[in-house]
Design a protein around this motif. Structure first.
Motif, PDB file in Angstrom:
ATOM      1  N   TYR A   6       0.782  -1.272   0.043  1.00 52.97           N
ATOM      2  CA  TYR A   6       0.004  -0.099   0.040  1.00 52.97           C
ATOM      3  C   TYR A   6       0.977   1.219  -0.160  1.00 52.97           C
ATOM      4  N   GLY A   7       1.913   1.030   0.961  1.00 52.53           N
ATOM      5  CA  GLY A   7       2.701   2.307   1.241  1.00 52.53           C
ATOM      6  C   GLY A   7       4.131   2.320   0.654  1.00 52.53           C
ATOM      7  N   LEU A   8       4.771   3.141   0.190  1.00 52.53           N
ATOM      8  CA  LEU A   8       6.310   3.250  -0.093  1.00 52.53           C
ATOM      9  C   LEU A   8       6.818   4.179   0.866  1.00 52.53           C
ATOM     10  N   LEU A   9       7.796   3.960   1.642  1.00 54.82           N
ATOM     11  CA  LEU A   9       8.620   4.807   2.473  1.00 54.82           C
ATOM     12  C   LEU A   9       9.796   5.268   1.613  1.00 54.82           C
ATOM     13  N   ALA A  10       9.818   6.368   1.354  1.00 47.94           N
ATOM     14  CA  ALA A  10      11.138   6.847   0.549  1.00 47.94           C
ATOM     15  C   ALA A  10      12.090   7.686   1.405  1.00 47.94           C
ATOM     16  N   GLU A  11      12.881   6.948   1.669  1.00 51.01           N
ATOM     17  CA  GLU A  11      13.999   7.800   2.775  1.00 51.01           C
ATOM     18  C   GLU A  11      15.098   8.201   1.838  1.00 51.01           C
ATOM     19  N   VAL A  12      14.690   9.401   1.460  1.00 54.24           N
ATOM     20  CA  VAL A  12      15.624  10.153   0.455  1.00 54.24           C
ATOM     21  C   VAL A  12      17.229  10.205   0.739  1.00 54.24           C
ATOM     22  N   THR A  13      17.271  10.439   2.312  1.00 59.80           N
ATOM     23  CA  THR A  13      18.623  10.831   2.770  1.00 59.80           C
ATOM     24  C   THR A  13      18.561  10.348   4.266  1.00 59.80           C
ATOM     25  N   HIS A  14      19.609  10.023   4.768  1.00 57.67           N
ATOM     26  CA  HIS A  14      19.795   9.987   6.143  1.00 57.67           C
ATOM     27  C   HIS A  14      20.538  11.059   6.876  1.00 57.67           C
ATOM     28  N   GLN A  15      20.669  12.324   5.929  1.00 61.63           N
ATOM     29  CA  GLN A  15      21.413  13.499   6.544  1.00 61.63           C
ATOM     30  C   GLN A  15      20.060  14.461   7.269  1.00 61.63           C
ATOM     31  N   CYS A  16      20.589  14.694   8.705  1.00 58.75           N
ATOM     32  CA  CYS A  16      19.616  15.423   9.463  1.00 58.75           C
ATOM     33  C   CYS A  16      19.814  16.213  10.311  1.00 58.75           C
ATOM     34  N   PRO A  17      19.282  17.488  10.460  1.00 58.52           N
ATOM     35  CA  PRO A  17      19.787  18.482  11.364  1.00 58.52           C
ATOM     36  C   PRO A  17      19.619  18.052  12.914  1.00 58.52           C
ATOM     37  N   LEU A  18      18.751  17.193  13.273  1.00 55.19           N
ATOM     38  CA  LEU A  18      18.560  16.801  14.558  1.00 55.19           C
ATOM     39  C   LEU A  18      19.268  15.574  14.987  1.00 55.19           C
ATOM     40  N   HIS A  19      19.363  15.413  16.432  1.00 53.60           N
ATOM     41  CA  HIS A  19      20.264  14.356  16.893  1.00 53.60           C
ATOM     42  C   HIS A  19      19.461  13.495  17.977  1.00 53.60           C
ATOM     43  N   CYS A  20      18.066  13.155  17.605  1.00 50.86           N
ATOM     44  CA  CYS A  20      17.284  12.463  18.440  1.00 50.86           C
ATOM     45  C   CYS A  20      17.534  11.216  19.497  1.00 50.86           C
ATOM     46  N   LEU A  21      17.261  10.992  20.607  1.00 55.06           N
ATOM     47  CA  LEU A  21      17.550  10.182  21.389  1.00 55.06           C
ATOM     48  C   LEU A  21      16.744   8.838  21.074  1.00 55.06           C
ATOM     49  N   TYR A  22      15.746   8.836  20.228  1.00 57.14           N
ATOM     50  CA  TYR A  22      15.138   7.659  19.991  1.00 57.14           C
ATOM     51  C   TYR A  22      15.106   7.482  18.341  1.00 57.14           C
ATOM     52  N   CYS A  23      16.060   8.155  17.636  1.00 56.14           N
ATOM     53  CA  CYS A  23      15.928   8.102  16.266  1.00 56.14           C
ATOM     54  C   CYS A  23      15.596   6.685  15.485  1.00 56.14           C
ATOM     55  N   SER A  24      14.676   6.872  14.705  1.00 55.04           N
ATOM     56  CA  SER A  24      13.958   5.486  13.893  1.00 55.04           C
ATOM     57  C   SER A  24      15.051   5.126  12.697  1.00 55.04           C
ATOM     58  N   ASN A  25      15.901   5.764  12.347  1.00 50.47           N
ATOM     59  CA  ASN A  25      16.704   5.293  11.506  1.00 50.47           C
ATOM     60  C   ASN A  25      17.668   4.075  11.666  1.00 50.47           C
ATOM     61  N   PRO A  26      18.359   3.336  10.800  1.00 53.71           N
ATOM     62  CA  PRO A  26      19.024   2.128  11.180  1.00 53.71           C
ATOM     63  C   PRO A  26      20.155   2.922  11.907  1.00 53.71           C
ATOM     64  N   LEU A  27      20.832   1.637  12.531  1.00 53.13           N
ATOM     65  CA  LEU A  27      22.165   1.944  13.241  1.00 53.13           C
ATOM     66  C   LEU A  27      23.412   2.702  12.639  1.00 53.13           C
ATOM     67  N   GLU A  28      23.458   2.013  11.388  1.00 54.94           N
ATOM     68  CA  GLU A  28      24.500   2.367  10.342  1.00 54.94           C
ATOM     69  C   GLU A  28      23.767   3.209   9.275  1.00 54.94           C
ATOM     70  N   LEU A  29      24.053   4.506   9.349  1.00 54.33           N
ATOM     71  CA  LEU A  29      23.288   5.543   8.480  1.00 54.33           C
ATOM     72  C   LEU A  29      24.231   5.457   7.154  1.00 54.33           C
ATOM     73  N   ARG A  30      23.572   5.959   6.050  1.00 51.60           N
ATOM     74  CA  ARG A  30      24.355   5.874   4.619  1.00 51.60           C
ATOM     75  C   ARG A  30      24.573   7.312   4.492  1.00 51.60           C
ATOM     76  N   ARG A  31      25.780   7.523   3.866  1.00 45.24           N
ATOM     77  CA  ARG A  31      26.468   8.864   3.632  1.00 45.24           C
ATOM     78  C   ARG A  31      25.820   9.184   2.631  1.00 45.24           C
ATOM     79  N   ARG A  32      26.004  10.800   2.504  1.00 43.10           N
ATOM     80  CA  ARG A  32      25.491  11.385   1.270  1.00 43.10           C
ATOM     81  C   ARG A  32      26.112  11.099   0.218  1.00 43.10           C
ATOM     82  N   ASP A  33      27.279  10.481  -0.231  1.00 39.78           N
ATOM     83  CA  ASP A  33      27.944  10.041  -1.207  1.00 39.78           C
ATOM     84  C   ASP A  33      27.494   8.764  -1.673  1.00 39.78           C
ATOM     85  N   GLU A  34      26.543   8.104  -0.696  1.00 41.73           N
ATOM     86  CA  GLU A  34      26.079   6.687  -1.045  1.00 41.73           C
ATOM     87  C   GLU A  34      24.662   7.010  -1.662  1.00 41.73           C
TER      88      GLU A  34
END
Ligand code: SF4
Ligand code: FES
Length: 365
Positions: A6-34
């Motif tokens: 039904y839905g597509l989550l398009a995670e277009v970047t892992h770059q983020c100005p916040l540093h949340c304690l509960y961040c829901s991104n994976p532990l290993e983030l993708r760099r901008r050049d990836e």
């Protein structure tokens, strides 16, 4: 035939100005050049529409970091998909709003971390609360519906009334109150964030009261804190059952956290078409349906209701994604959850653990 997502989550970047304690991104983030480029994203969107997807959620990180966001939204609208932007609001300027509205964006979900700058900074380690307020104003002035999201935990549950007041005063039509999920980065801060039973019960009363008071003006939703439930949530409506996530580097997952499950080999849109990934790839087949289940799920009457709970939570807590979600009272690993709950309900006064903030660049490197 595998039913269409039904839905597509398009995670277009892992770059983020916040540093949340509960961040829901994976532990290993993708760099901008990836990150995959615009052409690949446009193809992914078309393939998703062909597959039967009806909604695209543009997310991150902070999706506004990508300069081609409006182009991606326009492509999705051209494919008759509903488009939603999930944003921290930082970078949501009048100019960006204009280009996104022109592209046909349907809705925006704006997150806040607390009811004021101080509460926000405690969670996200960023002093930009005024920018979020400004973003809310721009969203409303653009004629877009303002949906808001707040993640709840031990540090802000006692101020739920004030949080709801802020969202109401900013003009939100809908407010999602999501209790923290304890996998990914959230698990690192679990002892800091997990509320006590009394705290949670008091907050739920506030939610019920405000929901009734605001009926017809602002819709309130309460996402259950699964550590205090007897049975797990049917995470993602079941593994690879209703939605898929494409990560910034083109890897595809049944949910945004699944990248942490290192026992599965997740496919990429750079190597396979999306319809093969959805219907045939071994990673998507791994926990689809109920045949993979061990006991106690295999013989449980709830297995078609919760699908054995969350695979990411099972992996994060036991190292084996095929085990019953330890939140379940029937799980042989339930003590892993119960011990944390017991600690959260011990006599107050014990020293709170130090917060571990998400540092995207450092983590990605
Ligand atoms: Fe759900 Fe499995 Fe627990 Fe039954 S045993 S309630 S199917 S997690
Ligand atoms: Fe991945 Fe629950 S978060 S299956």
């Amino acid at each position: 035939m595998t039913p269409a997502p039904y839905g597509l989550l398009a995670e277009v970047t892992h770059q983020c100005p916040l540093h949340c304690l509960y961040c829901s991104n994976p532990l290993e983030l993708r760099r901008r050049d990836e990150e995959i480029g615009t052409e690949d994203w446009l193809r992914v969107i078309r393939e998703a529409a062909d597959l039967g997807v009806v909604q695209v959620h543009f997310s991150g990180g902070e999706p506004l970091v990508r300069g081609d966001l409006a182009e991606l939204v326009a492509e999705a609208r051209g494919c008759e998909l509903y488009t939603n932007l999930i944003t921290s609001g930082l970078g949501f300027t009048e100019e960006r709003a204009k280009s996104l509205v022109a592209a046909g964006l349907n809705s925006v979900q704006l997150s806040i971390q607390g009811e004021n700058a101080e509460a926000s900074e405690l969670v996200a380690a960023t002093k930009r609360f005024d920018k979020k307020h400004e973003a809310a104003r721009i969203i409303i002035d653009s004629g877009l519906p303002l949906n808001m999201n707040v993640v709840l935990h031990r540090l802000n549950l006692d101020r739920l009334d004030a949080i709801i007041d802020v969202c109401e005063s900013w003009g939100a039509e809908r407010l999602e109150l999501a209790n923290t999920q304890y996998y990914g980065w959230g698990l690192r801060n679990r002892d800091l964030l997990l509320p006590s039973r009394d705290q949670l019960a008091a907050a739920e009363k506030v939610y019920q009261r405000r929901k009734a008071e605001l009926a017809g003006r602002m819709e309130l939703l309460w996402i259950l804190p699964d550590y205090y439930e007897p049975y797990p949530k049917p995470c993602m409506g079941g593994w690879a059952r209703t939605a898929l996530t494409v990560a910034p580097d083109g890897s595809v997952y049944p949910c945004p956290v699944a990248a942490d499950i290192d026992t599965l080999d997740f496919p990429s849109v750079l190597a396979h078409p999306l319809d093969w990934i959805w219907a045939k790839s071994p990673a998507f087949q791994a926990y689809r349906g109920t045949d993979w289940m061990p006991d106690p799920c295999r013989s449980c009457s709830r297995k078609e209701i919760d699908f054995g709970g969350c695979r990411c939570q099972a992996f994060a807590l036991t190292g084996d994604a095929s085990r019953t979600d330890p939140v379940c009272t029937f799980s042989p690993d339930h003590h892993l959850v119960q011990d944390a709950v017991d600690r959260a309900n011990e006599t107050p006064g014990a020293a709170a653990p130090e917060p571990v903030y998400r540092r995207p660049r450092a983590a990605a490197e």
